[in-house]
Design a protein around this motif. Structure first.
Motif, PDB file in Angstrom:
ATOM      1  N   THR A 151       0.828  -1.200   0.000  1.00 24.38           N
ATOM      2  CA  THR A 151       0.000   0.000   0.000  1.00 24.38           C
ATOM      3  C   THR A 151       0.871   1.263   0.000  1.00 24.38           C
ATOM      4  N   MET A 152       1.945   1.245   0.776  1.00 26.53           N
ATOM      5  CA  MET A 152       2.877   2.389   0.773  1.00 26.53           C
ATOM      6  C   MET A 152       3.424   2.619  -0.638  1.00 26.53           C
ATOM      7  N   ARG A 153       3.694   1.495  -1.335  1.00 28.25           N
ATOM      8  CA  ARG A 153       4.228   1.609  -2.703  1.00 28.25           C
ATOM      9  C   ARG A 153       3.168   2.157  -3.654  1.00 28.25           C
ATOM     10  N   LEU A 154       1.917   1.726  -3.465  1.00 28.06           N
ATOM     11  CA  LEU A 154       0.831   2.240  -4.312  1.00 28.06           C
ATOM     12  C   LEU A 154       0.645   3.743  -4.090  1.00 28.06           C
ATOM     13  N   VAL A 155       0.608   4.144  -2.828  1.00 30.73           N
ATOM     14  CA  VAL A 155       0.391   5.566  -2.511  1.00 30.73           C
ATOM     15  C   VAL A 155       1.551   6.407  -3.065  1.00 30.73           C
ATOM     16  N   TYR A 156       2.755   5.878  -2.964  1.00 30.81           N
ATOM     17  CA  TYR A 156       3.937   6.568  -3.505  1.00 30.81           C
ATOM     18  C   TYR A 156       3.788   6.771  -5.012  1.00 30.81           C
ATOM     19  N   ARG A 157       3.372   5.700  -5.710  1.00 32.29           N
ATOM     20  CA  ARG A 157       3.231   5.787  -7.176  1.00 32.29           C
ATOM     21  C   ARG A 157       2.101   6.756  -7.550  1.00 32.29           C
ATOM     22  N   LEU A 158       0.983   6.686  -6.813  1.00 30.59           N
ATOM     23  CA  LEU A 158      -0.128   7.600  -7.099  1.00 30.59           C
ATOM     24  C   LEU A 158       0.294   9.053  -6.862  1.00 30.59           C
ATOM     25  N   SER A 159       1.102   9.251  -5.845  1.00 30.07           N
ATOM     26  CA  SER A 159       1.583  10.602  -5.548  1.00 30.07           C
ATOM     27  C   SER A 159       2.446  11.119  -6.707  1.00 30.07           C
ATOM     28  N   GLU A 160       3.260  10.229  -7.276  1.00 25.40           N
ATOM     29  CA  GLU A 160       4.078  10.629  -8.444  1.00 25.40           C
ATOM     30  C   GLU A 160       3.183  10.959  -9.641  1.00 25.40           C
ATOM     31  N   VAL A 161       2.195  10.093  -9.883  1.00 17.90           N
ATOM     32  CA  VAL A 161       1.336  10.250 -11.060  1.00 17.90           C
ATOM     33  C   VAL A 161       0.509  11.527 -10.962  1.00 17.90           C
ATOM     34  N   MET A 162       0.008  11.838  -9.741  1.00 16.51           N
ATOM     35  CA  MET A 162      -0.904  12.979  -9.589  1.00 16.51           C
ATOM     36  C   MET A 162      -0.209  14.252  -9.149  1.00 16.51           C
ATOM     37  N   GLY A 163       1.053  14.166  -8.768  1.00 14.05           N
ATOM     38  CA  GLY A 163       1.758  15.364  -8.296  1.00 14.05           C
ATOM     39  C   GLY A 163       1.143  15.925  -7.026  1.00 14.05           C
ATOM     40  N   VAL A 164       0.739  15.036  -6.120  1.00 16.94           N
ATOM     41  CA  VAL A 164       0.120  15.480  -4.863  1.00 16.94           C
ATOM     42  C   VAL A 164       0.747  14.671  -3.719  1.00 16.94           C
ATOM     43  N   SER A 165       0.706  15.226  -2.521  1.00 15.41           N
ATOM     44  CA  SER A 165       1.356  14.570  -1.383  1.00 15.41           C
ATOM     45  C   SER A 165       0.777  13.175  -1.104  1.00 15.41           C
ATOM     46  N   THR A 166       1.656  12.275  -0.695  1.00 14.16           N
ATOM     47  CA  THR A 166       1.207  10.941  -0.259  1.00 14.16           C
ATOM     48  C   THR A 166       0.179  11.074   0.874  1.00 14.16           C
ATOM     49  N   LYS A 167       0.288  12.160   1.644  1.00 13.40           N
ATOM     50  CA  LYS A 167      -0.586  12.337   2.822  1.00 13.40           C
ATOM     51  C   LYS A 167      -2.036  12.634   2.421  1.00 13.40           C
ATOM     52  N   SER A 168      -2.246  13.034   1.161  1.00 10.94           N
ATOM     53  CA  SER A 168      -3.602  13.398   0.729  1.00 10.94           C
ATOM     54  C   SER A 168      -4.289  12.274  -0.035  1.00 10.94           C
ATOM     55  N   ILE A 169      -3.643  11.120  -0.061  1.00 12.82           N
ATOM     56  CA  ILE A 169      -4.177   9.976  -0.825  1.00 12.82           C
ATOM     57  C   ILE A 169      -4.536   8.844   0.137  1.00 12.82           C
ATOM     58  N   THR A 170      -5.716   8.271  -0.058  1.00 10.25           N
ATOM     59  CA  THR A 170      -6.067   7.029   0.648  1.00 10.25           C
ATOM     60  C   THR A 170      -6.325   5.971  -0.412  1.00 10.25           C
ATOM     61  N   ALA A 171      -5.541   4.936  -0.388  1.00 10.44           N
ATOM     62  CA  ALA A 171      -5.726   3.842  -1.360  1.00 10.44           C
ATOM     63  C   ALA A 171      -5.080   2.605  -0.763  1.00 10.44           C
ATOM     64  N   TYR A 172      -5.754   1.465  -0.897  1.00 10.85           N
ATOM     65  CA  TYR A 172      -5.240   0.247  -0.273  1.00 10.85           C
ATOM     66  C   TYR A 172      -4.967  -0.854  -1.285  1.00 10.85           C
ATOM     67  N   ILE A 173      -3.872  -1.566  -1.042  1.00 10.29           N
ATOM     68  CA  ILE A 173      -3.706  -2.879  -1.661  1.00 10.29           C
ATOM     69  C   ILE A 173      -4.057  -3.884  -0.578  1.00 10.29           C
ATOM     70  N   LEU A 174      -4.875  -4.865  -0.955  1.00 14.72           N
ATOM     71  CA  LEU A 174      -5.397  -5.819   0.033  1.00 14.72           C
ATOM     72  C   LEU A 174      -5.197  -7.254  -0.437  1.00 14.72           C
ATOM     73  N   GLY A 175      -5.525  -8.184   0.453  1.00 12.15           N
ATOM     74  CA  GLY A 175      -5.400  -9.605   0.120  1.00 12.15           C
ATOM     75  C   GLY A 175      -4.071 -10.163   0.572  1.00 12.15           C
ATOM     76  N   GLU A 176      -3.513 -11.044  -0.246  1.00 17.52           N
ATOM     77  CA  GLU A 176      -2.222 -11.675   0.059  1.00 17.52           C
ATOM     78  C   GLU A 176      -1.093 -10.653  -0.109  1.00 17.52           C
ATOM     79  N   HIS A 177      -0.039 -10.735   0.710  1.00 18.82           N
ATOM     80  CA  HIS A 177       1.186  -9.980   0.407  1.00 18.82           C
ATOM     81  C   HIS A 177       1.929 -10.850  -0.608  1.00 18.82           C
ATOM     82  N   GLY A 178       1.589 -10.654  -1.878  1.00 12.19           N
ATOM     83  CA  GLY A 178       2.151 -11.521  -2.918  1.00 12.19           C
ATOM     84  C   GLY A 178       1.400 -11.331  -4.218  1.00 12.19           C
ATOM     85  N   GLU A 179       1.543 -12.298  -5.106  1.00  6.59           N
ATOM     86  CA  GLU A 179       1.035 -12.174  -6.472  1.00  6.59           C
ATOM     87  C   GLU A 179      -0.451 -11.844  -6.564  1.00  6.59           C
TER      88      GLU A 179
END
Ligand code: NAD
Length: 314
Positions: free
Chosen positions: A149-177
């Protein structure tokens, strides 16, 4: 207020997490435990030398009896895949280290700590930790998809040009494929990540979301390819979870606990956004997955259950 963290495993992850814990000042006592005693000793001393310029604390290496009065036990001990080894070989070896070495030692000294499992395959090791230790749900947590999830928020922050702190987004399920992004609840400043977001110069359609997930998964793989191991990100993920516990924060983080019927999933440790406080995972939050996401969640749980079955039958 005094508190103690016992870090089992002083390899890349255990050492990076210990350094991050020291810098963050969240605990007054940190003990590193490793079968390689000199390694644990060296890491503890190296981190100890930072104390003049950070918050004073106790930091040292020790033996397994140190877990008895720890508020949190973090398990980072494990081994990486060897050349030519299959996924199942690695799975069996790391489950073997946990069940034959770490858990019997923990059982001798364990009193009441929250156990945070980080070593991989994290969801499966957390499952066996809870079963073998005979602990209630919530007391054994897997770091799960918090790092993804930290990696997703980091990537979204790059894509949108906005702080990681202003984004809520989760990766869920297995830590894996089989991990998936819960896009239906993802938002920036309350605005759903769907369609065109003019202010941020992006359009979220199926193709762009798929590409972001590819970037996130490749991100982890490229760290391994370029430097051999990932540890700073997981180190800070461990700090965030430990802080939530020690300060009874009730912070919501996507971590793994044993499921009890949410979306039809039972008896497997898998990640969902969860309220973290002094008692560990205190609640699992139903964020209202879409039907498609709920199906992915069940699929991810099935993947984990199948691996557990393979280990038990091997
Ligand atoms: P590493 O090989 O550098 O360190 C592992 C340490 O565990 C070694 O120092 C080893 O001596 C120790 N160890 C082995 N058996 C032990 C035992 N019985 N008791 C005490 N210590 C023991 O590996 P690493 O890079 O630090 O990774 C550790 C684990 O963390 C791996 O399983 C890795 O896949 C996992 N990891 C998880 C995440 C996550 O998001 N959950 C992220 C990165 C790494």
């Amino acid at each position: 207020m005094s508190s103690k963290i016992a870090m089992i495993g002083a390899g890349f992850v255990g050492a990076a997490a210990s350094y991050a814990i020291a810098l963050s000042g969240i605990t007054s006592d940190l003990v590193l435990i490793d079968v390689l005693k000199e390694k644990a000793m060296g890491e503890a001393l190296d981190i100890g030398h930072t104390l003049q310029f950070i918050k004073d604390m106790k930091i040292r290496s020790g033996d397994m009896d140190e877990i008895s009065d720890a508020d949190i036990i973090v398990i980072t001990a494990g081994t990486a895949r060897k050349p030519g080894e299959t996924r199942l070989d690695l799975l069996k070896r790391n489950v073997g280290i946990l069940r034959n070495s770490i858990i019997p030692e923990m059982k001798k000294h364990y009193k009441d700590s929250i156990i945070l499992v980080v070593a991989n395959p994290v969801d499966i090791l957390a499952y066996f930790t809870q079963k073998d230790m005979g602990l209630p749900t919530g007391k054994v947590i897997s770091s799960g998809t918090n790092l993804d999830t930290m990696r997703l928020v980091y990537r979204l922050s790059e894509v949108m040009g906005v702080s990681t702190k202003s984004i809520t987004a989760y990766i869920l399920g297995e830590h894996g494929e089989s991990a998936f992004a819960a896009w239906s609840s993802a938002n920036v400043a309350g605005r759903k990540l769907s369609g065109e977001l003019k202010e941020f110069g992006v359009t979220f359609d199926d193709a762009s979301k798929d590409q972001i997930m590819v970037d996130v998964k490749n991100g982890g793989a490229s760290i391994i390819k370029n430097k051999g191991a990932t540890y700073y990100g997981i180190g800070v993920s461990i700090v965030a979870i430990c802080r939530g516990i020690l300060f009874d924060e009730k912070v919501v983080l996507p971590v793994g606990t044993m499921m009890d019927g949410l979306y039809g999933v039972t008896d497997v440790n898998v990640s969902m956004p969860s309220v973290i406080g002094r008692r560990g995972v205190e609640k699992v939050v139903d964020i209202g997955l879409s039907d498609a996401e709920a199906a992915l969640f069940r699929k991810s749980a099935d993947v984990l259950k199948q691996s557990i079955k393979e280990v038990l039958e091997a």
